[in-house]
Scaffold this active site. Structure first.
Site, short mmCIF file in Angstrom:
data_model
loop_
_atom_site.label_atom_id
_atom_site.label_comp_id
_atom_site.label_asym_id
_atom_site.label_seq_id
_atom_site.Cartn_x
_atom_site.Cartn_y
_atom_site.Cartn_z
N GLN A 56 38.68 31.19 43.27
CA GLN A 56 38.70 31.65 41.88
C GLN A 56 39.11 33.12 41.75
OE1 GLN A 56 36.02 30.33 43.33
NE2 GLN A 56 34.32 31.76 43.21
N GLY A 59 42.74 34.48 40.60
CA GLY A 59 43.13 34.61 39.21
C GLY A 59 42.04 35.14 38.29
N HIS A 60 40.86 35.45 38.81
CA HIS A 60 39.72 35.86 37.96
C HIS A 60 39.01 37.04 38.59
CE1 HIS A 60 35.96 35.35 35.57
NE2 HIS A 60 36.77 34.77 34.72
N PHE A 61 39.40 38.14 38.58
CA PHE A 61 40.65 38.75 38.17
C PHE A 61 41.18 39.47 39.39
CE2 PHE A 61 37.90 38.52 34.43
CZ PHE A 61 38.69 37.80 33.56
N VAL A 66 35.74 38.97 39.43
CA VAL A 66 34.48 38.65 38.77
C VAL A 66 34.20 37.16 38.98
CG1 VAL A 66 33.26 38.53 36.55
CG2 VAL A 66 34.77 40.46 37.02
#
Length: 157
Positions: A56, A59-61, A66
């Site tokens: 994750q 892309g987050h972030f 996070v």
């Protein structure tokens, strides 16, 4: 194992191998690394070690990783499912547990790589195969997230 004054069985700790016997989740969706302090049918604490190599974070972030709030609530639900399966015993192991509702979710502080989440879950009530829980996510003694949620254990084939 020891018995508490209310005749609830207390278990000190479950490792990742036992967790994978109890619930069907696997990488990348298995979000509990260890469980400790289980009181059957009542409460337990799950541990999630957040690492930078989790998918994750691509892309987050990318500039400020996070851990997503929905993943925190999912980790709470998995901790609760482990508690339920450990409580119900061998005949329930591997059964699916589905969310029915999520209420009062609050995200107070971000969680990121390097954090160890202590997921504290407490049974609010249960009727047959429906259980309601209160979950909290703690990092370094600080409350980062909380939610109340309901889940159903699917007992049929």
């Amino acid at each position: 194992m020891s018995t508490t004054e209310t005749n609830k069985v207390a278990v000190t700790e479950l490792d990742i191998n036992r967790i994978m016997q109890l619930i069907p989740h696997r990488y990348p969706m298995l979000l509990v690394d260890k469980v400790k302090d289980i009181v059957h049918g009542e409460s337990c604490t799950g541990i999630k070690n957040v690492t930078m190599n989790e998918p994750q974070f691509t892309g987050h972030f990318p500039q400020k990783p996070v851990f997503p709030g929905v993943m925190i609530v999912e980790a709470m639900a998995q901790t609760s499912a482990i508690l339920v399966m450990q409580t119900l015993g061998q005949e329930a192991e591997g059964r699916l547990v589905y969310f029915m509702g999520i209420e009062e979710a609050k995200f107070r502080r971000p969680i990121g790589p390097g954090d160890q989440i202590h997921i504290k879950v407490q049974k609010v009530q249960n009727r047959r195969n429906v259980w309601k829980f209160r979950g909290e996510a703690w990092v370094d003694g600080n409350l980062h997230a909380e939610a109340t949620y309901t889940a159903m254990i699917v007992m049929g084939d």
